[in-house]
Design an enzyme around this catalytic site. Structure first.
Site, mmCIF file in Angstrom:
data_model
loop_
_atom_site.group_PDB
_atom_site.id
_atom_site.type_symbol
_atom_site.label_atom_id
_atom_site.label_comp_id
_atom_site.label_asym_id
_atom_site.label_seq_id
_atom_site.Cartn_x
_atom_site.Cartn_y
_atom_site.Cartn_z
ATOM 1 N N HIS A 192 5.239 4.662 12.637
ATOM 2 C CA HIS A 192 5.217 4.595 11.176
ATOM 3 C C HIS A 192 6.260 5.602 10.697
ATOM 4 C CE1 HIS A 192 3.223 4.250 7.163
ATOM 5 N NE2 HIS A 192 3.590 5.510 7.045
ATOM 6 N N HIS B 105 9.249 7.129 8.086
ATOM 7 C CA HIS B 105 9.781 7.258 6.729
ATOM 8 C C HIS B 105 11.279 7.542 6.810
ATOM 9 C CE1 HIS B 105 5.957 7.451 4.303
ATOM 10 N NE2 HIS B 105 5.535 7.380 5.529
ATOM 11 N N CYS C 103 11.365 5.986 -3.894
ATOM 12 C CA CYS C 103 11.763 6.638 -5.148
ATOM 13 C C CYS C 103 12.907 7.629 -4.963
ATOM 14 C CB CYS C 103 10.592 7.376 -5.786
ATOM 15 S SG CYS C 103 9.541 6.310 -6.729
ATOM 16 N N ASN D 195 9.113 4.062 3.534
ATOM 17 C CA ASN D 195 9.163 3.586 4.897
ATOM 18 C C ASN D 195 10.493 2.898 5.159
ATOM 19 O OD1 ASN D 195 6.273 3.579 6.324
ATOM 20 N ND2 ASN D 195 6.042 3.429 4.120
ATOM 21 N N ARG E 265 0.837 -1.201 0.000
ATOM 22 C CA ARG E 265 0.000 0.000 0.000
ATOM 23 C C ARG E 265 0.878 1.261 0.000
ATOM 24 N NH1 ARG E 265 -0.752 4.796 2.473
ATOM 25 N NH2 ARG E 265 -0.284 3.821 4.465
ATOM 26 N N ASP E 266 1.508 1.550 1.125
ATOM 27 C CA ASP E 266 2.270 2.797 1.247
ATOM 28 C C ASP E 266 3.452 2.811 0.283
ATOM 29 O OD1 ASP E 266 2.852 5.301 2.174
ATOM 30 O OD2 ASP E 266 3.478 4.691 4.166
#
Lengths: 321, 321
Positions: free
Chosen positions: B216, B218, B249, B260, B16-17
């Site tokens: 969560h 990044h 990316c 993540n 998903r993420d």
């Protein structure tokens, strides 16, 4: 609680530890221009190159020429790496800023395989090195400790063994009128984790509370910055780093290749944590972008790509998720 | 001293993420195969996709079909993300394993710009959500807190504000017969640093000692693993991560894109620190390599490239430096 330092010192090793891993050999002029950008960013200690066998490390074959071409800045130390007395002589002749360095590995297997001698043989060779350092008026010795946080061959290295090895070197130095002035712990094969960094640094601190400790960390398995933070939390204030994370080759299929922590990424997190580095983030980002162009492959550093500056309200034009 | 947990739970958010950021839209079959590999690696909670507007996130337009095509494994929860009640209805209809989730952002600017409503408006909308959750028998609510560690627009977010916002939600939940069962802190725009993670987690712990906290994170600025370690040190045992670091990316010039933390890198360092994840490192590496092939660009994860296994003496054939 954590004992974070107020300010830290970063030695830039990109031009040496970084470029020696790159497929493309840079020209002397390219290296000098990169080194100038690094000095512009505020780095006051830069490892320019190494004096090793040109057949083994062709990327470093022109280190003499790089030193000759440097336009030296006041307040910047231009360092070199050497692995034997012949290399040290060449470094002196080239005009490198010399410090007294000795090196051991905590892993006997690594030592025999990669350095070609055991710990005892390293100890036995010390007097030859010290003679040269004494001739240059150097009595304060930095001891490099390879595989300080584990070894590909031997796995976990007990902290007790590391402390015992350092103690033997320190005794020898004392006996010969030298002083152990720094321990430089290297995660040579990139197996370190933050708990282990805490344990090794803590064990050395316990034995020698005043002895400065330096960390040389590779980001092989994504833990470089986390390991550096573990060092910071114990008050370590000397680090090696390479601009853009040069040296990693993570995307070239070179299995196990290990770039140092990226100078600009580490400087960024230090700044966010209120720890001064004396470095200019804009100039670091420019140097990282330039390094990426020079080596012709994407570098692993992140801050120079994502940005280190929060946009002011007036410059925000679109939302990001 | 640090309060590291004995074992942790990782929710895999790569499908998903991660995939929502990728240029290439994967097919339903490709997504299902990747999700199967992730379950094979021992992941027991996998975010399959999101139910959002297909025009805004075309990579997630087929999430219904992915759920329909899944061959569900026992013991694995297949999750989905939704941003409004229509999305929640679609997730229920698709057969997603639903938990009760609410979401706020500590930054009012971020909230207005990206979620389209203020904190007070989010509070006002809560009863509609709770009605649906109650209808599904869900009374334990997880509160997602976006921009928990700083915001691109507002910069540093004081811990006090975050705690006060959570407290207001908790009061409302109590008053309506629900329970705040988890706080899920998101470093939405990747500005977190380990000190800040310690402060925010510490402030929440002080107020609600028994409340489970999830992170969560990044890796936008190279600090993701270091931030996770800071959470671990305070006993946090729930994390999101994405296989291979999907979603970053970093080399596509997409400035500010934020992957993540890589599942396999985080699982590796946990394992090295003696913290159990229940995950199979070989299967994780295989899934990361497969994800890299699917998206057609180098992924930022490091362990799947560098290796997680020290060679045994008999397999060592050449020295590495």
């Amino acid at each position: 609680m954590a004992d974070y330092p107020k300010h830290i010192h970063i030695m830039e090793v990109g031009p040496r530890d970084g470029l020696q891993m790159e497929a493309r050999c840079l020209s002397v002029a390219e290296k000098v221009a990169l080194i100038d950008m690094l000095a512009d960013a505020g780095l006051t200690e830069i490892e320019v190159g190494s004096f090793v066998h040109p057949a083994r490390v062709p990327q470093m074959a022109d280190t003499d020429a790089v030193f000759a071409a440097l336009s030296r800045r006041e307040g910047v130390d231009y360092r070199a790496l050497w692995l034997n007395l012949r290399g040290l002589e060449r470094a002196v002749a080239a005009g490198a800023d010399i410090t007294a360095k000795l090196s051991i590995a905590t892993s006997e297997t690594f030592s025999r395989r990669n350095v070609g001698r055991s710990f005892e043989e390293s100890l036995a060779a010390m007097p030859d090195w010290l003679e040269v350092y004494a001739a240059h008026g150097l009595r304060d010795v930095s001891l490099g400790v390879m595989t300080a946080f584990g070894c590909t061959y031997e796995g976990h290295v007990p902290e007790g063994r590391t402390v015992a090895m350092i103690a033997r070197v320190a005794e020898r130095l004392d006996a010969q009128g030298f002083r152990l002035a720094e321990v430089d712990l290297a995660d040579t094969t990139g197996w370190g984790n933050p708990l282990q960094v805490s344990r090794v640094v803590g064990a050395i601190r316990e034995r020698w509370p005043e002895l400065p400790i330096k960390l040389h960390l590779h980001d092989t398995r994504g833990c470089g910055i986390a390991n550096a933070i573990a060092g910071l939390a114990l008050g370590v204030d000397r680090f090696d780093a390479s601009i853009g994370g040069l040296g990693g080759c993570p995307f070239a299929g070179l299995k196990g290749a290990a770039g140092n922590i990226a100078t600009e990424d580490f400087a960024f997190v230090c700044s966010e944590m209120g720890i001064e580095t004396g470095l200019d983030p804009d100039a670091l980002a420019a140097a990282a972008r330039h390094a990426e162009t020079l080596v012709g492959r994407p570098l692993p550093g992140k801050v120079f790509r994502a940005g280190h500056r929060r946009p002011t309200a007036s410059t925000v034009t679109s939302a990001s998720g």
